[in-house]
Design a protein around this motif. Structure first.
Motif, PDB file in Angstrom:
ATOM      1  N   PRO A 263       0.803  -1.228   0.000  1.00 29.02           N
ATOM      2  CA  PRO A 263       0.000   0.000   0.000  1.00 29.02           C
ATOM      3  C   PRO A 263       0.839   1.284   0.000  1.00 29.02           C
ATOM      4  O   PRO A 263       0.419   2.298  -0.549  1.00 29.02           O
ATOM      5  CB  PRO A 263      -0.830  -0.119   1.284  1.00 29.02           C
ATOM      6  CG  PRO A 263      -0.950  -1.598   1.497  1.00 29.02           C
ATOM      7  CD  PRO A 263       0.375  -2.169   1.039  1.00 29.02           C
ATOM      8  N   ASP A 264       2.025   1.244   0.608  1.00 29.35           N
ATOM      9  CA  ASP A 264       2.902   2.417   0.628  1.00 29.35           C
ATOM     10  C   ASP A 264       4.025   2.307  -0.405  1.00 29.35           C
ATOM     11  O   ASP A 264       5.021   3.031  -0.342  1.00 29.35           O
ATOM     12  CB  ASP A 264       3.495   2.628   2.020  1.00 29.35           C
ATOM     13  CG  ASP A 264       4.367   1.462   2.474  1.00 29.35           C
ATOM     14  OD1 ASP A 264       4.279   0.366   1.874  1.00 29.35           O
ATOM     15  OD2 ASP A 264       5.138   1.639   3.438  1.00 29.35           O
ATOM     16  N   GLY A 265       3.857   1.429  -1.395  1.00 34.99           N
ATOM     17  CA  GLY A 265       4.887   1.189  -2.403  1.00 34.99           C
ATOM     18  C   GLY A 265       5.193   2.410  -3.246  1.00 34.99           C
ATOM     19  O   GLY A 265       4.320   3.233  -3.510  1.00 34.99           O
ATOM     20  N   ARG A 266       6.452   2.488  -3.665  1.00 32.44           N
ATOM     21  CA  ARG A 266       6.926   3.623  -4.460  1.00 32.44           C
ATOM     22  C   ARG A 266       7.771   3.119  -5.617  1.00 32.44           C
ATOM     23  O   ARG A 266       8.381   2.056  -5.538  1.00 32.44           O
ATOM     24  CB  ARG A 266       7.748   4.590  -3.612  1.00 32.44           C
ATOM     25  CG  ARG A 266       6.942   5.181  -2.462  1.00 32.44           C
ATOM     26  CD  ARG A 266       7.721   6.203  -1.674  1.00 32.44           C
ATOM     27  NE  ARG A 266       7.940   7.453  -2.387  1.00 32.44           N
ATOM     28  CZ  ARG A 266       7.055   8.428  -2.497  1.00 32.44           C
ATOM     29  NH1 ARG A 266       5.867   8.318  -1.967  1.00 32.44           N
ATOM     30  NH2 ARG A 266       7.367   9.538  -3.148  1.00 32.44           N
ATOM     31  N   ALA A 267       7.813   3.923  -6.674  1.00 31.02           N
ATOM     32  CA  ALA A 267       8.640   3.621  -7.839  1.00 31.02           C
ATOM     33  C   ALA A 267       9.452   4.867  -8.173  1.00 31.02           C
ATOM     34  O   ALA A 267       8.950   5.989  -8.090  1.00 31.02           O
ATOM     35  CB  ALA A 267       7.783   3.199  -9.022  1.00 31.02           C
ATOM     36  N   ASP A 268      10.702   4.645  -8.552  1.00 30.81           N
ATOM     37  CA  ASP A 268      11.608   5.749  -8.857  1.00 30.81           C
ATOM     38  C   ASP A 268      12.230   5.520 -10.235  1.00 30.81           C
ATOM     39  O   ASP A 268      13.094   4.674 -10.403  1.00 30.81           O
ATOM     40  CB  ASP A 268      12.699   5.828  -7.792  1.00 30.81           C
ATOM     41  CG  ASP A 268      13.618   7.029  -7.959  1.00 30.81           C
ATOM     42  OD1 ASP A 268      13.549   7.704  -9.011  1.00 30.81           O
ATOM     43  OD2 ASP A 268      14.415   7.282  -7.038  1.00 30.81           O
ATOM     44  N   TYR A 269      11.747   6.271 -11.219  1.00 31.23           N
ATOM     45  CA  TYR A 269      12.232   6.182 -12.587  1.00 31.23           C
ATOM     46  C   TYR A 269      13.146   7.361 -12.944  1.00 31.23           C
ATOM     47  O   TYR A 269      13.461   7.570 -14.105  1.00 31.23           O
ATOM     48  CB  TYR A 269      11.052   6.123 -13.565  1.00 31.23           C
ATOM     49  CG  TYR A 269      10.279   4.838 -13.496  1.00 31.23           C
ATOM     50  CD1 TYR A 269      10.603   3.765 -14.319  1.00 31.23           C
ATOM     51  CD2 TYR A 269       9.232   4.673 -12.599  1.00 31.23           C
ATOM     52  CE1 TYR A 269       9.906   2.573 -14.253  1.00 31.23           C
ATOM     53  CE2 TYR A 269       8.529   3.494 -12.521  1.00 31.23           C
ATOM     54  CZ  TYR A 269       8.867   2.447 -13.348  1.00 31.23           C
ATOM     55  OH  TYR A 269       8.177   1.260 -13.276  1.00 31.23           O
ATOM     56  N   ARG A 270      13.565   8.145 -11.954  1.00 32.65           N
ATOM     57  CA  ARG A 270      14.401   9.317 -12.236  1.00 32.65           C
ATOM     58  C   ARG A 270      15.720   8.943 -12.898  1.00 32.65           C
ATOM     59  O   ARG A 270      16.243   9.702 -13.703  1.00 32.65           O
ATOM     60  CB  ARG A 270      14.656  10.114 -10.955  1.00 32.65           C
ATOM     61  CG  ARG A 270      13.393  10.786 -10.421  1.00 32.65           C
ATOM     62  CD  ARG A 270      13.634  11.476  -9.123  1.00 32.65           C
ATOM     63  NE  ARG A 270      13.978  10.486  -8.104  1.00 32.65           N
ATOM     64  CZ  ARG A 270      14.191  10.765  -6.822  1.00 32.65           C
ATOM     65  NH1 ARG A 270      14.105  12.010  -6.400  1.00 32.65           N
ATOM     66  NH2 ARG A 270      14.492   9.806  -5.968  1.00 32.65           N
TER      67      ARG A 270
END
Length: 171
Positions: A41-48
């Motif tokens: 539920p608190d997942g994040r993705a970083d494509y920077r």
């Protein structure tokens, strides 16, 4: 390590591998609800690291849906997966890290990008069929996934993209 612990460890590795494969398939197929279901539920993705954005998985799914319209044909190949499971004194914990290399060929939708006369027929956007261009945008790099064991099984807590190279049209 007992035989029971060894079996549980193998089962965890297989389940984690299935999540990583599910991630690639969801992005390639544009299955954004499936993408979101792979995250905590608190997942994040970083494509920077590949010129993109960072944020909560549901926001990133919307960003990907919009961005990937330019590339209707894409195929992530996620290889060299190294799975490190949390070790609780001989027992597998509820955390894992995966480092995996990727190769991602994509075909640009020339019509959406304002392409010229070599635009592929509708529904065939550079699919590689005879007479149609092959992938014209290819990237390679490494993903870092942090996963957590949850009630439904292993889920992605974070994914970070580290692009190492890119070949683009005109490059």
């Amino acid at each position: 390590m007992t035989q029971r612990v060894a079996l549980a460890t193998v089962m965890d590795r297989l389940a984690i591998d299935a999540v990583i494969t599910g991630y690639a398939v969801a992005v390639d197929d544009g299955a954004w609800s499936d993408y979101g279901a792979l995250f905590t539920p608190d997942g994040r993705a970083d494509y920077r690291g590949a010129g993109g954005v960072e944020g909560p998985a549901d926001e990133i799914a919307r960003w990907l849906a919009e961005t990937m319209r330019l590339f209707p044909v894409r195929q992530h190949l996620i290889v060299n997966r190294r799975i490190d499971l949390e070790d609780l004194g001989g027992y597998t914990g509820d955390r894992a890290e995966v480092r995996a290399d990727y190769l991602n060929p994509m075909c640009l939708d020339r019509k959406a990008a304002g392409g010229g006369p070599d635009t592929a027929p509708a529904g065939e956007a550079d699919s590689g069929r005879a007479g149609i261009a092959t992938p014209d945008f290819v990237t390679g790099g490494r993903y870092t996934f942090e996963l957590r064991r949850a009630e439904p099984g292993w889920l992605i807590r974070t994914v970070t993209v580290h692009e190492k190279w890119r070949r683009a049209p005109g490059a």
